[in-house]
Design a protein around this motif. Structure first.
Motif, PDB file in Angstrom:
ATOM      1  N   GLU A   1       0.745  -1.163  -0.064  1.00 35.52           N
ATOM      2  CA  GLU A   1      -0.121   0.026   0.124  1.00 35.52           C
ATOM      3  C   GLU A   1       1.027   1.260   0.039  1.00 35.52           C
ATOM      4  OE1 GLU A   1      -3.497   2.146   2.509  1.00 35.52           O
ATOM      5  OE2 GLU A   1      -3.220   0.075   2.630  1.00 35.52           O
ATOM      6  N   GLN A   2       1.944   1.244   0.946  1.00 36.75           N
ATOM      7  CA  GLN A   2       2.996   2.325   0.777  1.00 36.75           C
ATOM      8  C   GLN A   2       3.552   2.606  -0.723  1.00 36.75           C
ATOM      9  OE1 GLN A   2       4.179   4.079   3.605  1.00 36.75           O
ATOM     10  NE2 GLN A   2       5.513   5.525   2.269  1.00 36.75           N
ATOM     11  N   GLN A   3       3.829   1.376  -1.336  1.00 38.96           N
ATOM     12  CA  GLN A   3       4.404   1.729  -2.517  1.00 38.96           C
ATOM     13  C   GLN A   3       3.144   2.254  -3.538  1.00 38.96           C
ATOM     14  OE1 GLN A   3       6.175  -2.430  -3.048  1.00 38.96           O
ATOM     15  NE2 GLN A   3       8.209  -1.324  -3.494  1.00 38.96           N
ATOM     16  N   LEU A   4       2.094   1.844  -3.646  1.00 41.37           N
ATOM     17  CA  LEU A   4       0.832   2.334  -4.367  1.00 41.37           C
ATOM     18  C   LEU A   4       0.762   3.803  -4.209  1.00 41.37           C
ATOM     19  CD1 LEU A   4      -1.832  -0.499  -4.024  1.00 41.37           C
ATOM     20  CD2 LEU A   4      -0.319   0.024  -5.861  1.00 41.37           C
TER      21      LEU A   4
ATOM     22  N   LEU B   1      -7.069   9.690 -10.053  1.00 37.80           N
ATOM     23  CA  LEU B   1      -6.092   8.787 -10.605  1.00 37.80           C
ATOM     24  C   LEU B   1      -5.955   7.680  -9.587  1.00 37.80           C
ATOM     25  CD1 LEU B   1      -3.135   8.358 -12.292  1.00 37.80           C
ATOM     26  CD2 LEU B   1      -2.164   9.056  -9.997  1.00 37.80           C
ATOM     27  N   VAL B   2      -6.038   6.522  -9.941  1.00 38.77           N
ATOM     28  CA  VAL B   2      -6.233   5.242  -9.239  1.00 38.77           C
ATOM     29  C   VAL B   2      -5.125   4.324  -9.405  1.00 38.77           C
ATOM     30  CG1 VAL B   2      -7.911   3.411  -8.363  1.00 38.77           C
ATOM     31  CG2 VAL B   2      -8.874   5.402  -9.138  1.00 38.77           C
ATOM     32  N   VAL B   3      -4.457   3.785  -8.342  1.00 36.52           N
ATOM     33  CA  VAL B   3      -3.419   2.922  -8.401  1.00 36.52           C
ATOM     34  C   VAL B   3      -3.925   1.842  -7.708  1.00 36.52           C
ATOM     35  CG1 VAL B   3      -0.973   2.319  -8.152  1.00 36.52           C
ATOM     36  CG2 VAL B   3      -1.633   4.698  -8.660  1.00 36.52           C
ATOM     37  N   ARG B   4      -4.059   0.612  -8.372  1.00 40.34           N
ATOM     38  CA  ARG B   4      -4.606  -0.826  -7.747  1.00 40.34           C
ATOM     39  C   ARG B   4      -4.068  -1.947  -8.097  1.00 40.34           C
ATOM     40  NH1 ARG B   4      -9.456  -0.015 -10.211  1.00 40.34           N
ATOM     41  NH2 ARG B   4     -10.345   0.833  -8.568  1.00 40.34           N
ATOM     42  N   SER B   5      -3.846  -2.675  -7.103  1.00 42.25           N
ATOM     43  CA  SER B   5      -3.346  -4.341  -7.183  1.00 42.25           C
ATOM     44  C   SER B   5      -4.313  -5.044  -6.728  1.00 42.25           C
ATOM     45  CB  SER B   5      -2.144  -4.248  -6.004  1.00 42.25           C
ATOM     46  OG  SER B   5      -1.720  -5.555  -6.153  1.00 42.25           O
ATOM     47  N   THR B   6      -4.987  -5.786  -7.722  1.00 42.02           N
ATOM     48  CA  THR B   6      -6.157  -6.538  -7.277  1.00 42.02           C
ATOM     49  C   THR B   6      -5.695  -7.817  -6.685  1.00 42.02           C
ATOM     50  OG1 THR B   6      -5.857  -7.740  -9.693  1.00 42.02           O
ATOM     51  CG2 THR B   6      -7.609  -5.845  -9.288  1.00 42.02           C
ATOM     52  N   GLN B   7      -4.305  -8.490  -6.920  1.00 39.43           N
ATOM     53  CA  GLN B   7      -3.868  -9.353  -6.304  1.00 39.43           C
ATOM     54  C   GLN B   7      -3.300  -9.071  -4.753  1.00 39.43           C
ATOM     55  OE1 GLN B   7      -0.108  -9.512  -8.771  1.00 39.43           O
ATOM     56  NE2 GLN B   7      -0.865 -11.687  -9.709  1.00 39.43           N
ATOM     57  N   LEU B   8      -3.132  -7.842  -4.436  1.00 36.59           N
ATOM     58  CA  LEU B   8      -2.846  -7.376  -3.147  1.00 36.59           C
ATOM     59  C   LEU B   8      -4.272  -6.917  -2.417  1.00 36.59           C
ATOM     60  CD1 LEU B   8      -0.550  -6.917  -0.861  1.00 36.59           C
ATOM     61  CD2 LEU B   8      -0.630  -4.596  -1.950  1.00 36.59           C
ATOM     62  N   GLY B   9      -5.174  -6.783  -3.407  1.00 33.07           N
ATOM     63  CA  GLY B   9      -6.662  -6.382  -2.596  1.00 33.07           C
ATOM     64  C   GLY B   9      -6.415  -5.166  -1.996  1.00 33.07           C
ATOM     65  N   ARG B  10      -5.722  -4.207  -2.809  1.00 28.77           N
ATOM     66  CA  ARG B  10      -5.529  -2.663  -2.368  1.00 28.77           C
ATOM     67  C   ARG B  10      -5.572  -1.695  -3.438  1.00 28.77           C
ATOM     68  NH1 ARG B  10      -5.605  -3.178   3.237  1.00 28.77           N
ATOM     69  NH2 ARG B  10      -4.021  -4.390   4.040  1.00 28.77           N
ATOM     70  N   SER B  11      -6.059  -0.429  -3.178  1.00 30.76           N
ATOM     71  CA  SER B  11      -6.080   0.755  -4.190  1.00 30.76           C
ATOM     72  C   SER B  11      -6.050   1.879  -3.407  1.00 30.76           C
ATOM     73  CB  SER B  11      -7.450   0.369  -5.232  1.00 30.76           C
ATOM     74  OG  SER B  11      -8.634   0.773  -4.187  1.00 30.76           O
ATOM     75  N   VAL B  12      -5.726   3.021  -4.147  1.00 29.15           N
ATOM     76  CA  VAL B  12      -5.237   4.287  -3.650  1.00 29.15           C
ATOM     77  C   VAL B  12      -5.791   5.280  -4.686  1.00 29.15           C
ATOM     78  CG1 VAL B  12      -3.472   5.850  -2.736  1.00 29.15           C
ATOM     79  CG2 VAL B  12      -3.140   3.362  -2.349  1.00 29.15           C
ATOM     80  N   GLU B  13      -6.497   5.963  -4.175  1.00 29.78           N
ATOM     81  CA  GLU B  13      -7.091   7.004  -5.166  1.00 29.78           C
ATOM     82  C   GLU B  13      -6.819   8.358  -4.794  1.00 29.78           C
ATOM     83  OE1 GLU B  13     -11.538   8.537  -6.567  1.00 29.78           O
ATOM     84  OE2 GLU B  13     -11.197   6.795  -5.654  1.00 29.78           O
TER      85      GLU B  13
END
Length: 147
Positions: free
Chosen positions: A45-48, A99-111
């Protein structure tokens, strides 16, 4: 008869010690695994957030550049990691207002909210293929310009 009872007592004591030790070690291993998984999600999540913040910064810079009135074509290809937290793929999605950065594998997104004077071309890319463009002074989009 006393000797037989004592021998059984020693064997039972050893068996109980081994059983209790096994339960304790198993608990520690399971607890450590859970802690590592939690830490991996936090790092991801920090990297996102870092990637999204950087991409939003480019978008805002392109918007300010476009406000100068010159008809410009600007492109940047930031070097973002292919995967976050070591093994998770992610995407970057640009919509009209975020702008949304999302990782479905990780189950996290940041908007990140985006407010620009320049038109936003809704678009998306995988993180490793990041390219942000100001296309002919008309729109900001992810990926190559269509114009």
């Amino acid at each position: 008869m006393n000797g037989d009872t004592r021998a059984v007592s020693v064997a039972i004591t050893h068996a109980l010690t081994v059983a209790i030790s096994t339960v304790l070690v198993s608990g520690l291993i399971i607890g450590a695994g859970t802690l590592l998984e939690s830490q991996q999600q936090n790092v991801g999540e920090q990297q996102l957030r870092e990637i999204g913040s950087d991409a939003a910064s480019y978008i805002n810079t392109f918007d300010r550049l476009n406000a100068t009135g010159d008809n410009v074509n600007v492109s940047v290809k930031p070097e973002y990691p292919e995967r976050i937290a070591g093994s998770f793929r992610y995407t970057i999605q640009l919509n009209n207002d975020s702008l949304v950065v999302r990782s479905t594998q990780l189950g996290r997104s940041v908007e990140f909210p985006i407010e620009t004077e320049t038109e936003i071309g809704p678009s998306g890319i995988s993180g490793a293929d990041a390219e942000i463009n100001l296309c002919e002074g008309e729109e900001i989009k992810l990926g190559e310009c269509d114009i």
